[in-house]
Scaffold this motif. Structure first.
Motif, PDB file in Angstrom:
ATOM      1  N   ALA A  30      29.334 -29.228  56.940  1.00  9.08           N
ATOM      2  CA  ALA A  30      29.914 -30.202  57.858  1.00  9.08           C
ATOM      3  C   ALA A  30      29.805 -31.604  57.265  1.00  9.08           C
ATOM      4  O   ALA A  30      28.807 -31.934  56.619  1.00  9.08           O
ATOM      5  CB  ALA A  30      29.178 -30.153  59.199  1.00  9.08           C
ATOM      6  N   PRO A  31      30.837 -32.432  57.424  1.00 11.40           N
ATOM      7  CA  PRO A  31      30.794 -33.777  56.852  1.00 11.40           C
ATOM      8  C   PRO A  31      29.687 -34.607  57.496  1.00 11.40           C
ATOM      9  O   PRO A  31      29.395 -34.491  58.685  1.00 11.40           O
ATOM     10  CB  PRO A  31      32.181 -34.348  57.185  1.00 11.40           C
ATOM     11  CG  PRO A  31      32.653 -33.552  58.364  1.00 11.40           C
ATOM     12  CD  PRO A  31      32.070 -32.185  58.182  1.00 11.40           C
ATOM     13  N   ALA A  32      29.068 -35.440  56.685  1.00 10.15           N
ATOM     14  CA  ALA A  32      27.997 -36.306  57.187  1.00 10.15           C
ATOM     15  C   ALA A  32      28.588 -37.391  58.070  1.00 10.15           C
ATOM     16  O   ALA A  32      29.736 -37.804  57.894  1.00 10.15           O
ATOM     17  CB  ALA A  32      27.245 -36.933  56.013  1.00 10.15           C
ATOM     18  N   PRO A  33      27.850 -37.853  59.054  1.00 12.70           N
ATOM     19  CA  PRO A  33      28.362 -38.918  59.922  1.00 12.70           C
ATOM     20  C   PRO A  33      28.624 -40.193  59.126  1.00 12.70           C
ATOM     21  O   PRO A  33      27.915 -40.524  58.179  1.00 12.70           O
ATOM     22  CB  PRO A  33      27.227 -39.112  60.945  1.00 12.70           C
ATOM     23  CG  PRO A  33      26.005 -38.568  60.275  1.00 12.70           C
ATOM     24  CD  PRO A  33      26.484 -37.447  59.403  1.00 12.70           C
ATOM     25  N   LEU A  34      29.677 -40.894  59.516  1.00  9.78           N
ATOM     26  CA  LEU A  34      30.059 -42.124  58.809  1.00  9.78           C
ATOM     27  C   LEU A  34      29.021 -43.215  59.028  1.00  9.78           C
ATOM     28  O   LEU A  34      28.496 -43.380  60.125  1.00  9.78           O
ATOM     29  CB  LEU A  34      31.432 -42.598  59.293  1.00  9.78           C
ATOM     30  CG  LEU A  34      32.604 -41.650  59.005  1.00  9.78           C
ATOM     31  CD1 LEU A  34      33.895 -42.211  59.585  1.00  9.78           C
ATOM     32  CD2 LEU A  34      32.750 -41.421  57.512  1.00  9.78           C
ATOM     33  N   LYS A  35      28.742 -43.966  57.978  1.00 11.52           N
ATOM     34  CA  LYS A  35      27.786 -45.056  58.043  1.00 11.52           C
ATOM     35  C   LYS A  35      28.520 -46.392  58.053  1.00 11.52           C
ATOM     36  O   LYS A  35      29.704 -46.475  57.731  1.00 11.52           O
ATOM     37  CB  LYS A  35      26.822 -44.996  56.856  1.00 11.52           C
ATOM     38  CG  LYS A  35      26.002 -43.722  56.778  1.00 11.52           C
ATOM     39  CD  LYS A  35      25.080 -43.745  55.568  1.00 11.52           C
ATOM     40  CE  LYS A  35      24.246 -42.472  55.487  1.00 11.52           C
ATOM     41  NZ  LYS A  35      23.342 -42.476  54.296  1.00 11.52           N
ATOM     42  N   GLU A  36      27.798 -47.433  58.383  1.00  7.30           N
ATOM     43  CA  GLU A  36      28.358 -48.778  58.329  1.00  7.30           C
ATOM     44  C   GLU A  36      28.398 -49.251  56.880  1.00  7.30           C
ATOM     45  O   GLU A  36      27.494 -48.973  56.098  1.00  7.30           O
ATOM     46  CB  GLU A  36      27.525 -49.745  59.164  1.00  7.30           C
ATOM     47  CG  GLU A  36      27.552 -49.461  60.653  1.00  7.30           C
ATOM     48  CD  GLU A  36      26.775 -50.485  61.448  1.00  7.30           C
ATOM     49  OE1 GLU A  36      26.961 -50.529  62.691  1.00  7.30           O
ATOM     50  OE2 GLU A  36      26.007 -51.249  60.842  1.00  7.30           O
ATOM     51  N   ARG A  75      34.901 -44.600  52.994  1.00 14.32           N
ATOM     52  CA  ARG A  75      33.982 -43.572  53.469  1.00 14.32           C
ATOM     53  C   ARG A  75      33.039 -44.121  54.538  1.00 14.32           C
ATOM     54  O   ARG A  75      31.956 -43.586  54.746  1.00 14.32           O
ATOM     55  CB  ARG A  75      33.163 -43.034  52.291  1.00 14.32           C
ATOM     56  CG  ARG A  75      32.357 -44.094  51.547  1.00 14.32           C
ATOM     57  CD  ARG A  75      31.600 -43.487  50.361  1.00 14.32           C
ATOM     58  NE  ARG A  75      30.719 -44.435  49.712  1.00 14.32           N
ATOM     59  CZ  ARG A  75      31.081 -45.293  48.763  1.00 14.32           C
ATOM     60  NH1 ARG A  75      32.354 -45.295  48.367  1.00 14.32           N
ATOM     61  NH2 ARG A  75      30.226 -46.119  48.239  1.00 14.32           N
ATOM     62  N   TRP A  76      33.446 -45.221  55.190  1.00 14.77           N
ATOM     63  CA  TRP A  76      32.580 -45.876  56.154  1.00 14.77           C
ATOM     64  C   TRP A  76      33.191 -45.864  57.556  1.00 14.77           C
ATOM     65  O   TRP A  76      34.350 -45.471  57.745  1.00 14.77           O
ATOM     66  CB  TRP A  76      32.338 -47.331  55.730  1.00 14.77           C
ATOM     67  CG  TRP A  76      31.742 -47.480  54.363  1.00 14.77           C
ATOM     68  CD1 TRP A  76      30.434 -47.326  54.012  1.00 14.77           C
ATOM     69  CD2 TRP A  76      32.441 -47.812  53.162  1.00 14.77           C
ATOM     70  NE1 TRP A  76      30.271 -47.543  52.663  1.00 14.77           N
ATOM     71  CE2 TRP A  76      31.481 -47.852  52.119  1.00 14.77           C
ATOM     72  CE3 TRP A  76      33.780 -48.087  52.853  1.00 14.77           C
ATOM     73  CZ2 TRP A  76      31.826 -48.143  50.808  1.00 14.77           C
ATOM     74  CZ3 TRP A  76      34.114 -48.385  51.535  1.00 14.77           C
ATOM     75  CH2 TRP A  76      33.142 -48.406  50.532  1.00 14.77           C
ATOM     76  N   LYS A  77      32.418 -46.274  58.482  1.00 18.14           N
ATOM     77  CA  LYS A  77      32.881 -46.443  59.848  1.00 18.14           C
ATOM     78  C   LYS A  77      33.982 -47.500  59.893  1.00 18.14           C
ATOM     79  O   LYS A  77      33.931 -48.507  59.176  1.00 18.14           O
ATOM     80  CB  LYS A  77      31.697 -46.867  60.725  1.00 18.14           C
ATOM     81  CG  LYS A  77      32.057 -47.245  62.141  1.00 18.14           C
ATOM     82  CD  LYS A  77      30.821 -47.767  62.875  1.00 18.14           C
ATOM     83  CE  LYS A  77      31.187 -48.258  64.274  1.00 18.14           C
ATOM     84  NZ  LYS A  77      29.992 -48.808  64.964  1.00 18.14           N
TER      85      LYS A  77
END
Length: 774
Positions: A387-393, A477-479
């Motif tokens: 599963a893809p990792a949660p997006l970071k700031e 690749r960020w929020k």
């Protein structure tokens, strides 16, 4: 036997005396001299005169009154010679043996903390405006009375915490009552000074008033900032431009002097910039604009906001004034007297903003730029099913990147956007010259907002003036923050930084008022603006508020460039003419950087039909100047941009650039840039391309080559933009091209060979001294 020895003893002593009498005599004299000196030092010398020192009692009282030990008393102590000296004074004594000069004692107000020394309670306190004026013919007096009426009407309707203004003629007031310390009043009443002054070439009451301000500042018995108890002040000057055409020749010179000395006496509490008006033309309009600005300041103070944050967060202007230099000297001399807060230990490295020309960075953050570049894995297929990792700031508030960019003067908006005012905005506010974009395209620098919706970039250029503090990446690749939040945040941050400039010496009131309305947006702050997934929605919001857009990209994102909707002007950074040079100078992260670069050239040729396109060439000696004219001409022939900007690199002085081989030796001189521009223009003409030398801005070491399509019927260059015409074309919904919003002819002073400095402004050096423009 014994008698014989006794008889011989005197003869032996006599023999010893004859042999050693000289050393014995000298030793005795020396010993007696030393004893005499010791006894003399241990005794008090008698006074030559028994008359007391003027203003002091002749002797100590038999018993001390307890009142003498209370705060405000003076304790007398006898020194070695019996003279009586004052050793401590907390405040002026209530009981004096003889009248003496007024003495104001207290701690010096620190330069940066001075604006916060007076606490204003928005629930209990009141603001008392005090208006001072000086007038011979009655013109200034009439303006002052009108100002009282206008402020009275305004305060009653919107700001009840502002009291009815008081009016004073400087010819009749006692200066000690108002300009040595704030006037006495109820504890809940705080004063705000407003000064209206004309300028005369004869001796008037203004001369002793100015002399009083100077003497008060230099008086050793009085604090450096005795008027720091004021909430703030602002000055407006009336002048006659027929007699004094410019400020340097004396226009409103006395108002400028009063503004400068009040800044020092109040601890830099200039609440609104110095206003100036010509009594024979625009005085009424300028006074109205200035009054509206003062009213806004009073409203902010009444609501508890005070005078604002000041200028440290936005970066100080490069050019300085005598006022700035003097305050810096005072701070260094009396730093130990001011209360200081606990400071955090400084790091060994620092991050400065080298966008402000003339500052050299001595050190920077550590890093090894020579190491392997980041690898782009985006072209490979992933076999992972996790599963893809949660997006970071992109830039979290707790990250070192956030701290570094904030230290450089950026306001971080959301998690990946930023806004900042550049040095040209600060320079234009002070009437010291505007950006080259004003000379070329008519952009008012003080009305331009510099921002980006993406702090990330896909290059690590050796000449980047952000010192590598911004994040990098090849894919998003960020929020993602919504464009509405970014738009609101960057406007708020920009206006907040503009307000920080209202206390800077030399800021022009009319330009400050104009700066509070954004008219242009430079999407070129840092990072890659078209990297933001919602860039079209963001530019549409700018256009909806009739804000022009100047977007800069680095030719590494062809898909995003192809999808870009029309902007006012589209820039593409062309830092090299071949693959090897581009790798060395831009250090791109994409492995297929050259193929992406060429695709963007082809896309730019298509964009030329619907918007103004510009090549931005940054010349770096030793990297992309020598024998590269032909390569640059090939790129121009391939993309056919509307304009080609050629600019010398600004050296940033960081360790990363030094490791890449960039030093001050790589910064070209203006004559080298001119030589390159002439050679490139000749090469374009040799190929039959219709380009010509259009304009220059020597102060920025920048020149402009333009397409012949931007000449009018009379052959004059029209490089400027009709901004209202652009918005009309955009709102019509019909296809249009860059020629449809071509502006008026380029001013004569901005054309090639004319220097490009606006004659309305004054060019100064870093110390604020006027420079001659050839």
């Amino acid at each position: 036997m014994l008698s014989t020895s006794l008889c011989s003893l005197p003869s032996e002593l006599l023999s010893l005396w004859h042999n050693y009498r000289l050393p014995i005599l000298l030793s005795t004299v020396a010993l007696l001299t030393i004893l005499r000196i010791v006894v003399h030092l241990r005794q008090n010398r008698e006074r030559l005169s028994q008359s007391p020192v003027p203003g002091s009692p002749a002797q100590l009282p038999e018993s001390k009154d307890p009142l003498l030990l209370a705060p405000g008393a003076v304790e007398k102590v006898a020194i070695n010679d019996g003279h009586l000296e004052d050793i401590a004074i907390a405040e002026p004594p209530l009981l004096r043996s003889k009248p003496g000069p007024k003495r104001v004692i207290g701690s010096r107000v620190p330069r940066q903390a001075s604006r916060r020394t007076i606490e204003f309670d928005s629930e209990e306190d009141r603001i008392q405006p005090v208006i001072f004026f000086s007038s011979l013919s009655g013109t200034t007096e009439e303006a002052a009375k009108t100002l009282v009426k206008d402020l009275d009407a305004w305060r009653g309707a919107s700001t009840p915490r502002v009291l009815q203004p008081q009016l004073h003629d400087l010819s009749y007031v006692d200066y000690d009552d108002f300009f040595v310390s704030p006037p006495t009043s109820a504890p809940s009443t705080k004063h705000f000074y407003i000064v209206l002054l004309p300028t005369y070439n004869i001796d008037t009451s203004l001369d002793p008033f100015l002399e009083h301000l100077k003497e008060t500042h230099h008086d050793f018995r009085i604090d450096t900032a005795p008027l720091s108890g004021l909430l703030g002040y602002s000055v407006f000057g009336f002048g006659d431009k027929e007699g004094w055409p410019t400020e340097e020749e004396g226009f409103c010179s006395q108002a400028k002097e009063v503004d400068k000395w009040l800044a020092r006496l109040t601890g830099r509490k200039r609440a609104f910039p110095l206003g100036m008006g010509d009594v024979k033309s625009d005085a009424r309009q300028r006074l109205l604009e200035w009054r509206l600005g003062v009213q806004e300041v009073l409203r902010d103070i009444a609501s508890g906001k005070g005078l604002g944050e000041g200028i440290p967060g936005s970066g100080a202007a490069v050019e300085s004034d005598e006022e700035d230099v003097k305050d810096a000297e005072d701070d260094g001399a009396e730093e130990s007297e001011a209360p200081r807060k606990a400071r955090k230990p400084k790091k060994s490295a620092r991050v400065d903003d080298l966008e402000d020309l003339g500052r050299m960075v001595k050190s920077s953050t550590s890093g090894d730029p020579s190491g392997p570049l980041a690898i782009d894995f985006t072209t490979y297929k992933s076999t992972s099913t996790a599963a893809p990792a949660p997006l970071k700031e992109m830039v979290p508030a707790s990250s070192p990147t956030y701290a570094a960019l904030t230290k450089q003067g950026y306001t971080i908006v959301g998690s990946h956007s930023g806004v900042k005012i550049c040095r040209w905005t600060k320079s234009a506010l002070r009437g010291r010259g505007s950006c080259y974009k004003y000379s070329f395209y008519g952009i008012a620098s003080h009305q331009c907002m510099e921002t980006t919706p993406s702090l990330s970039c896909s290059n690590k250029c050796v000449f980047c003036w952000r010192h590598g503090t911004n994040p990098v990446g090849t894919t998003w690749r960020w929020k993602v923050d919504p464009p509405e939040a970014i738009f609101a945040g960057v406007k708020e941050g920009h206006y907040r930084k503009i307000k920080m400039m209202r206390g800077v010496p030399g800021v022009r009131a009319e330009r400050f008022q104009e700066a509070m309305t954004i008219r242009h947006c430079a999407l070129s702050l840092v990072g890659e603006p078209i990297f933001y997934p919602h860039i079209n929605e963001f530019t549409a919001m700018l256009h909806a508020e009739r804000i022009s857009t100047f977007l800069v990209c680095n030719a590494q994102h062809p898909d995003q460039l192809a999808a870009l909707q029309p902007v006012t002007q589209l820039y593409v950074s062309i830092d090299a003419s071949n693959k090897d040079a581009l790798r060395k100078i831009d250090r791109p992260l994409h492995r297929d950087f050259w193929e992406r670069f060429l695709r963007c050239m082809d896309i730019l040729r298509e964009k030329r039909k619907e918007m103004r396109t510009v090549f931005r060439l940054t010349l770096v000696r030793g990297f992309n100047i020598d024998e590269e004219v032909t390569g640059y001409a090939d790129l121009v022939e391939r993309a056919l941009p509307c304009f080609v900007e050629v600019k010398g690199v600004t050296f940033c002085g960081t360790s990363t650039s030094a490791a890449a081989g960039l030093t001050m030796q790589n910064v070209p001189w203006w004559h080298e840039v001119r030589t390159f521009v002439l050679a490139l223009n000749d090469e374009l003409n040799r190929r039959g391309l219709r380009y010509g030398l259009a304009a220059e801005h020597e102060h920025s070491c920048c020149a402009l080559i333009g397409s012949e399509a931007f000449r009018d019927a009379e052959g004059r260059w029209c490089t400027r933009i009709d901004y209202e015409g652009f918005f009309r074309c955009l709102e019509s919904g019909k296809p249009f091209g860059p020629e449809d919003y071509r502006g008026p002819p380029t001013p004569e002073w901005a054309l090639w060979g004319k220097g490009g400095f606006d004659p309305r402004d004054v060019r100064v050096d870093r110390k604020g001294r006027v420079k001659e423009v050839n």
